[in-house]
Scaffold this active site. Structure first.
Site, PDB file in Angstrom:
ATOM      1  N   ARG A 111       0.961  -1.243  -0.053  1.00 27.70           N
ATOM      2  CA  ARG A 111       0.042   0.049   0.047  1.00 27.70           C
ATOM      3  C   ARG A 111       0.800   1.100  -0.037  1.00 27.70           C
ATOM      4  O   ARG A 111       1.848   1.594   0.829  1.00 27.70           O
ATOM      5  CB  ARG A 111      -0.990  -0.005   1.183  1.00 27.70           C
ATOM      6  CG  ARG A 111      -1.631   1.198   1.039  1.00 27.70           C
ATOM      7  CD  ARG A 111      -2.733   1.428   2.510  1.00 27.70           C
ATOM      8  NE  ARG A 111      -3.414   2.567   2.407  1.00 27.70           N
ATOM      9  CZ  ARG A 111      -3.363   3.442   3.430  1.00 27.70           C
ATOM     10  NH1 ARG A 111      -2.766   3.182   4.620  1.00 27.70           N
ATOM     11  NH2 ARG A 111      -3.944   4.571   3.330  1.00 27.70           N
ATOM     12  N   HIS A 156      -2.912  11.013   0.622  1.00 24.01           N
ATOM     13  CA  HIS A 156      -2.430  10.867   2.124  1.00 24.01           C
ATOM     14  C   HIS A 156      -1.832  11.777   2.897  1.00 24.01           C
ATOM     15  O   HIS A 156      -0.701  12.142   2.816  1.00 24.01           O
ATOM     16  CB  HIS A 156      -1.454   9.646   2.272  1.00 24.01           C
ATOM     17  CG  HIS A 156      -1.064   9.123   3.568  1.00 24.01           C
ATOM     18  ND1 HIS A 156      -1.217   7.855   3.682  1.00 24.01           N
ATOM     19  CD2 HIS A 156      -0.812   9.443   4.721  1.00 24.01           C
ATOM     20  CE1 HIS A 156      -0.884   7.522   4.939  1.00 24.01           C
ATOM     21  NE2 HIS A 156      -0.528   8.687   5.698  1.00 24.01           N
ATOM     22  N   GLU A 202      -7.288   8.519   6.131  1.00 25.08           N
ATOM     23  CA  GLU A 202      -7.696   9.255   7.324  1.00 25.08           C
ATOM     24  C   GLU A 202      -8.145  10.573   7.397  1.00 25.08           C
ATOM     25  O   GLU A 202      -7.562  11.350   7.823  1.00 25.08           O
ATOM     26  CB  GLU A 202      -6.482   9.141   8.501  1.00 25.08           C
ATOM     27  CG  GLU A 202      -6.126   7.811   8.735  1.00 25.08           C
ATOM     28  CD  GLU A 202      -4.832   7.771   9.620  1.00 25.08           C
ATOM     29  OE1 GLU A 202      -4.449   6.640  10.405  1.00 25.08           O
ATOM     30  OE2 GLU A 202      -4.025   8.615   9.943  1.00 25.08           O
ATOM     31  N   ASN A 342      -7.411   1.884   9.465  1.00 22.87           N
ATOM     32  CA  ASN A 342      -5.993   2.116  10.223  1.00 22.87           C
ATOM     33  C   ASN A 342      -6.324   1.997  11.834  1.00 22.87           C
ATOM     34  O   ASN A 342      -6.600   3.117  12.333  1.00 22.87           O
ATOM     35  CB  ASN A 342      -5.635   3.480   9.869  1.00 22.87           C
ATOM     36  CG  ASN A 342      -5.373   3.744   8.528  1.00 22.87           C
ATOM     37  OD1 ASN A 342      -5.601   2.558   7.741  1.00 22.87           O
ATOM     38  ND2 ASN A 342      -4.774   4.667   7.799  1.00 22.87           N
ATOM     39  N   TYR A 344      -4.500   1.585  15.746  1.00 22.26           N
ATOM     40  CA  TYR A 344      -3.403   1.239  16.370  1.00 22.26           C
ATOM     41  C   TYR A 344      -3.455   1.171  17.931  1.00 22.26           C
ATOM     42  O   TYR A 344      -2.785   0.665  18.680  1.00 22.26           O
ATOM     43  CB  TYR A 344      -2.526   2.676  16.288  1.00 22.26           C
ATOM     44  CG  TYR A 344      -1.772   2.489  14.764  1.00 22.26           C
ATOM     45  CD1 TYR A 344      -0.586   2.410  14.676  1.00 22.26           C
ATOM     46  CD2 TYR A 344      -2.679   3.440  13.790  1.00 22.26           C
ATOM     47  CE1 TYR A 344       0.133   2.491  13.263  1.00 22.26           C
ATOM     48  CE2 TYR A 344      -1.899   3.524  12.283  1.00 22.26           C
ATOM     49  CZ  TYR A 344      -0.712   3.126  12.209  1.00 22.26           C
ATOM     50  OH  TYR A 344      -0.198   3.314  11.174  1.00 22.26           O
ATOM     51  N   GLU A 417      -3.464   0.044   7.963  1.00 18.82           N
ATOM     52  CA  GLU A 417      -2.440   0.348   9.014  1.00 18.82           C
ATOM     53  C   GLU A 417      -2.437  -0.404  10.086  1.00 18.82           C
ATOM     54  O   GLU A 417      -3.786  -0.320  10.728  1.00 18.82           O
ATOM     55  CB  GLU A 417      -2.200   1.663   8.872  1.00 18.82           C
ATOM     56  CG  GLU A 417      -1.724   2.499   7.720  1.00 18.82           C
ATOM     57  CD  GLU A 417      -1.571   3.980   8.041  1.00 18.82           C
ATOM     58  OE1 GLU A 417      -1.332   4.448   9.231  1.00 18.82           O
ATOM     59  OE2 GLU A 417      -1.761   4.845   6.983  1.00 18.82           O
TER      60      GLU A 417
END
Length: 524
Positions: A111, A156, A202, A342, A344, A417
């Protein structure tokens, strides 16, 4: 000195093998068949500004991050180490070396994002930069030659500075025409080989950081939200979000009407997805957790998939929330083929409507009156990391994936991500830099949690580690490292860490279990 690097690498490999033999890590245990589908994409992720460098090479124009990082050196602390992405990791010139690293790990997808200003230096107000087109053609072909599927993000965070100068970019509906024009060019030149398109990475982060707190360009904010020269933190984020949503719609419409039938690809969007855990079992905190999700992720996904903003946003903001026209709402429904996630970290959430809250993230009206924090009343949601925002909470992966599955009727998902940042005091290599035990533990825990969600029916089709290499980490500059490979930021040499070998092992285990060779399988 000539013997130092081989010696360090040998010691590192010995320690890695030791961990395998004593079974310190589960490596995503695989009883019987693999926990992941046979055609699952295992990849790594990157972005143009963080990786490419070559910031004014071969006709590229200035983008918003070029200008922001060059100006910001005058404002202490905004980019923590005073650095910028002018060189980054020089992926622009070293892409073949990096593709070889991917091949060695065994990933079957990569990606990456396109630099809008490299393709259209002045947006639709200038010519297409053929050198930029040629670069991405070379990269795409290099990937396919190694059996690696390109998974391409159209933007991005970075946009041509020209659009900010002309009409304040995302604050103007004019940006919709620019993004539509840009997306059309991307589909035209690359769509014969690119089968996975992400419109935005995002957008919730870009809007919040750019227009509410002002820590990202264009650095607009007001009041208690941040320290900016101009902006309106309570109004402008919703204007910018509306224009991004409608720009996404425009790009999807172009792809579906002009290209998708012949090119056979899919198009989606990648959201930053945090799991919000109610701080208590009270109904108030549970409702606050739902509001936090609606004012963060559902803010974008609900309009794109369901054609309207979340009910919680309407209830709190009322007429202050920008309305979509009937025409736009109808076209917005089912406005993607997949959802990029994404993920985390996770946060606790506390209600601020029926309870008194101190000021903090999420506590304001325009954030949903839902105070979010990784630490509340002495409780911490997970082990802290080198990043103030990243706490280790693996179970959050299963919970956020399940939440998205249930809310959006199990639309196909990709984990676009997931990664772990670590601080290193030196740019140069050492054994500690290679033995990234904490990263292996983090990735293993989150991937195992993802497997649990898939076992329960979530239609997840891929997983991308952030990131292949150490790189420019936005406001942290080069002080935080996420790479499976260590980068010496003086020589730009790449060296695999323990995590690279761990990921290689995970992919090989999967390949062996499903009895196929992981690689590019699409007919061309």
């Amino acid at each position: 000195m000539e013997l130092l690097f081989p010696l360090l690498h040998a010691l590192f490999l010995l320690s890695f093998l030791f961990y395998i033999f004593i079974g310190s890590y589960g490596f995503v245990s695989m009883e019987g068949n693999s926990k992941f589908p046979s055609n699952f994409l295992f990849g790594t992720a990157s972005s143009s500004y963080q990786f490419e460098g070559a910031f004014l090479s071969d006709g590229k124009g200035l983008n918003n991050w070029d200008v922001f990082t060059h100006k910001i050196v005058l404002i202490s602390g905004t980019i923590l180490d005073g650095s910028n992405g002018d060189v980054a990791v020089d992926h622009y010139h070293r892409y073949q070396e990096d593709v070889d690293l991917m091949e060695h790990i065994g990933v079957n997808s990569y990606r990456f994002s396109l630099s809008w200003a490299r393709i259209l230096p002045k947006g639709r107000f200038g010519n297409v930069n053929k050198a930029g087109i040629a670069y991405y053609n070379r990269l795409i072909d290099a990937l396919l030659n190694k059996g690696i599927e390109p998974f391409v993000t159209i933007t991005h965070y970075d946009i041509p500075q020209e659009l900010e100068n002309r009409y304040e970019s995302w604050l103007s509906p004019e940006i919709q025409e620019d993004f539509k024009y840009y997306a059309d060019i991307c589909f035209k030149y690359f769509g014969d080989r690119v089968k996975y398109w992400v419109t935005f990475n995002e957008p919730n982060v870009a809007v919040i950081c750019g227009y509410r707190t002002g820590v990202y360009p264009p650095s607009r904010c007001s009041g208690s939200f941040g320290n900016c020269s101009y902006g309106d933190s309570e109004r402008e984020p919703f204007i910018a979000a509306s224009n991004i949503i409608l720009s996404h719609l425009a790009a999807v419409d172009v792809y579906r009407t002009k290209y998708q039938k012949n090119q056979g690809g899919q198009i989606g969007i990648a959201m930053n997805a945090v799991w919000f855990e109610p701080f208590s079992n009270s109904s108030e905190d549970k409702l606050a957790a739902e509001r936090a999700q609606s004012f963060y992720m559902n803010w974008f996904l609900d309009p794109i998939i369901l054609g309207k903003y979340p009910a919680e946003m309407h209830e709190i903001l009322g007429g202050e929330l920008l309305a979509f026209s009937k025409y736009d709402s109808e076209k917005l429904k089912n406005g993607l083929d997949f959802i990029g996630i994404n993920h985390y970290t996770s946060y606790y959430v506390k209600d601020c409507i029926f309870s008194t809250c101190e000021e903090g993230k999420g506590s304001s009206k325009t954030e949903g009156f839902a105070l979010t924090s990784a630490q509340m009343n002495g409780l911490t949601i997970g082990e802290p990391s080198a990043l103030a925002w990243l706490y280790v909470h693996p179970q959050g992966m299963e919970k956020i994936v399940t939440y998205i599955k249930d809310r959006y009727n199990n639309i196909p998902m990709f984990i676009t991500e997931n990664g772990f940042g670590m601080s290193e005091t030196s740019y140069h290599i050492n054994t500690d830099a290679l033995n990234d035990v904490k990263r292996v533990e983090y990735l293993n825990g989150y991937l195992d949690s993802l497997a649990a969600a898939i076992r329960k029916g979530a239609d997840v089709r891929g997983y991308f580690v952030w990131s292949l290499l150490d790189n420019f980490e936005w406001k942290h500059g080069y002080s935080i490292r996420f790479g499976l490979h260590h980068v010496d930021f003086v020589t730009l040499n790449r060296t695999p860490r323990m995590s690279a070998f761990w990921y290689k092992n995970v992919i090989e285990e999967h390949k062996d279990r499903v009895g196929i060779r992981i690689g590019h399988t699409q007919e061309r």
